[in-house]
Design a protein around this motif. Structure first.
Motif, PDB file in Angstrom:
ATOM      1  N   MET A   1      57.248  42.800  22.396  1.00 17.91           N
ATOM      2  CA  MET A   1      55.960  42.045  22.851  1.00 17.91           C
ATOM      3  C   MET A   1      55.557  41.383  24.168  1.00 17.91           C
ATOM      4  N   SER A   2      54.017  41.748  24.070  1.00 21.35           N
ATOM      5  CA  SER A   2      53.013  42.058  25.432  1.00 21.35           C
ATOM      6  C   SER A   2      53.449  40.131  26.102  1.00 21.35           C
ATOM      7  N   LYS A   3      53.346  40.144  27.335  1.00 18.40           N
ATOM      8  CA  LYS A   3      52.774  38.527  26.922  1.00 18.40           C
ATOM      9  C   LYS A   3      51.418  38.255  27.569  1.00 18.40           C
ATOM     10  N   SER A   4      51.288  36.664  26.857  1.00 20.11           N
ATOM     11  CA  SER A   4      49.292  37.123  27.119  1.00 20.11           C
ATOM     12  C   SER A   4      49.370  35.795  28.657  1.00 20.11           C
ATOM     13  N   LEU A   5      47.666  36.894  28.885  1.00 22.44           N
ATOM     14  CA  LEU A   5      47.117  36.662  30.072  1.00 22.44           C
ATOM     15  C   LEU A   5      46.720  34.676  29.902  1.00 22.44           C
ATOM     16  N   PRO A   6      47.022  34.079  30.845  1.00 21.77           N
ATOM     17  CA  PRO A   6      46.528  32.797  31.163  1.00 21.77           C
ATOM     18  C   PRO A   6      45.404  32.802  31.113  1.00 21.77           C
ATOM     19  N   ASN A   7      44.876  31.791  30.445  1.00 24.27           N
ATOM     20  CA  ASN A   7      43.219  31.047  30.518  1.00 24.27           C
ATOM     21  C   ASN A   7      42.915  31.307  32.281  1.00 24.27           C
ATOM     22  N   THR A   8      41.806  31.120  32.855  1.00 27.62           N
ATOM     23  CA  THR A   8      41.628  30.309  33.754  1.00 27.62           C
ATOM     24  C   THR A   8      39.957  29.947  33.882  1.00 27.62           C
ATOM     25  N   LYS A   9      39.483  29.512  34.698  1.00 26.26           N
ATOM     26  CA  LYS A   9      38.145  29.335  34.758  1.00 26.26           C
ATOM     27  C   LYS A   9      38.031  27.775  36.043  1.00 26.26           C
ATOM     28  N   GLY A  10      36.772  28.271  36.177  1.00 26.65           N
ATOM     29  CA  GLY A  10      36.185  27.617  37.583  1.00 26.65           C
ATOM     30  C   GLY A  10      36.692  28.383  39.259  1.00 26.65           C
ATOM     31  N   TRP A  11      37.247  29.123  39.275  1.00 27.23           N
ATOM     32  CA  TRP A  11      37.138  29.800  40.300  1.00 27.23           C
ATOM     33  C   TRP A  11      36.236  29.802  41.084  1.00 27.23           C
ATOM     34  N   LYS A  12      36.716  28.894  42.723  1.00 24.70           N
ATOM     35  CA  LYS A  12      36.013  28.666  44.203  1.00 24.70           C
ATOM     36  C   LYS A  12      36.203  29.210  44.731  1.00 24.70           C
ATOM     37  N   SER A  94      47.326  38.143  36.575  1.00 21.81           N
ATOM     38  CA  SER A  94      48.464  37.404  36.692  1.00 21.81           C
ATOM     39  C   SER A  94      48.922  39.147  36.090  1.00 21.81           C
ATOM     40  N   ASP A  95      50.486  39.222  35.901  1.00 19.45           N
ATOM     41  CA  ASP A  95      51.137  40.350  35.304  1.00 19.45           C
ATOM     42  C   ASP A  95      50.088  41.514  35.572  1.00 19.45           C
ATOM     43  N   GLY A  96      49.400  41.601  36.886  1.00 14.91           N
ATOM     44  CA  GLY A  96      48.831  42.525  36.940  1.00 14.91           C
ATOM     45  C   GLY A  96      47.514  43.070  36.471  1.00 14.91           C
ATOM     46  N   GLU A  97      47.289  42.228  36.001  1.00 17.17           N
ATOM     47  CA  GLU A  97      45.904  41.610  35.080  1.00 17.17           C
ATOM     48  C   GLU A  97      45.729  41.276  35.530  1.00 17.17           C
ATOM     49  N   GLN A  98      43.728  41.472  36.100  1.00 14.71           N
ATOM     50  CA  GLN A  98      43.000  40.567  37.202  1.00 14.71           C
ATOM     51  C   GLN A  98      42.185  39.230  36.176  1.00 14.71           C
ATOM     52  N   VAL A  99      42.030  37.957  36.148  1.00 17.72           N
ATOM     53  CA  VAL A  99      41.726  37.016  35.302  1.00 17.72           C
ATOM     54  C   VAL A  99      41.419  36.159  35.726  1.00 17.72           C
ATOM     55  N   GLY A 100      40.952  36.666  37.189  1.00 14.32           N
ATOM     56  CA  GLY A 100      39.933  35.192  38.147  1.00 14.32           C
ATOM     57  C   GLY A 100      39.302  36.503  39.759  1.00 14.32           C
ATOM     58  N   THR A 101      37.810  35.887  39.951  1.00 12.46           N
ATOM     59  CA  THR A 101      37.921  36.185  40.777  1.00 12.46           C
ATOM     60  C   THR A 101      36.299  35.117  41.443  1.00 12.46           C
ATOM     61  N   ALA A 102      36.457  35.109  42.968  1.00 12.29           N
ATOM     62  CA  ALA A 102      35.285  33.998  43.420  1.00 12.29           C
ATOM     63  C   ALA A 102      35.100  34.362  44.410  1.00 12.29           C
ATOM     64  N   LYS A 103      33.713  34.728  44.852  1.00 17.99           N
ATOM     65  CA  LYS A 103      32.809  34.647  46.104  1.00 17.99           C
ATOM     66  C   LYS A 103      33.142  33.557  47.629  1.00 17.99           C
ATOM     67  N   VAL A 104      33.405  33.952  48.132  1.00 15.51           N
ATOM     68  CA  VAL A 104      33.965  33.195  49.529  1.00 15.51           C
ATOM     69  C   VAL A 104      32.587  33.042  50.646  1.00 15.51           C
ATOM     70  N   GLU A 105      32.453  31.118  50.385  1.00 14.85           N
ATOM     71  CA  GLU A 105      31.105  30.946  50.843  1.00 14.85           C
ATOM     72  C   GLU A 105      31.780  30.127  51.835  1.00 14.85           C
ATOM     73  N   THR A 106      30.769  30.142  52.588  1.00 15.66           N
ATOM     74  CA  THR A 106      30.886  28.907  54.067  1.00 15.66           C
ATOM     75  C   THR A 106      30.515  28.187  54.399  1.00 15.66           C
ATOM     76  N   VAL A 107      31.839  26.750  55.089  1.00 18.76           N
ATOM     77  CA  VAL A 107      31.330  25.425  54.829  1.00 18.76           C
ATOM     78  C   VAL A 107      31.503  25.945  57.073  1.00 18.76           C
ATOM     79  N   VAL A 108      30.351  25.482  57.707  1.00 18.96           N
ATOM     80  CA  VAL A 108      30.615  24.883  59.079  1.00 18.96           C
ATOM     81  C   VAL A 108      30.189  23.990  59.317  1.00 18.96           C
TER      82      VAL A 108
END
Length: 108
Positions: A1-12, A94-108
């Protein structure tokens, strides 16, 4: 039985270049958990990928003690001292599968 990937949101992700000191990368997101005793964590993946401008992070969820069955979104964060403009994006796995991504912004 495979483990389900977690739901994610709002990556910054952002690099903080404000004085006084060293540039710092911050990553934040939300992870859906199914029990009140679950806590999400981010750590640097090892090995990193072939593109040094993309930081790879591993998402894990730990369970401690007894909890209640409650589906809720929990915040997860990651912080690292970096060189200026070291990363352009962050990929979360998570477990080798991509669950999120975020572009890196800059704070100066």
């Amino acid at each position: 039985m495979s483990k389900s990937l977690p739901n994610t949101k709002g990556w910054k992700a952002w690099q903080d270049l404000q004085p006084p000191g060293p540039p710092t990368l911050h990553v934040i997101g939300e992870v859906e958990t199914t029990n009140s005793n679950q806590t999400p964590h981010l750590t640097e993946a090892s090995p990193q990928g072939t593109n040094p401008k993309i930081l790879l992070l591993d998402l894990s969820i730990t369970t401690a003690g007894t909890g209640l069955t409650v589906i809720e979104w929990k915040q997860v964060t990651f912080t690292k001292k970096i060189s200026k403009d070291q990363y352009t994006s962050v990929d979360i796995f998570s477990d080798g599968e991509q669950v999120g991504t975020a572009k890196v912004e800059t704070v100066v």
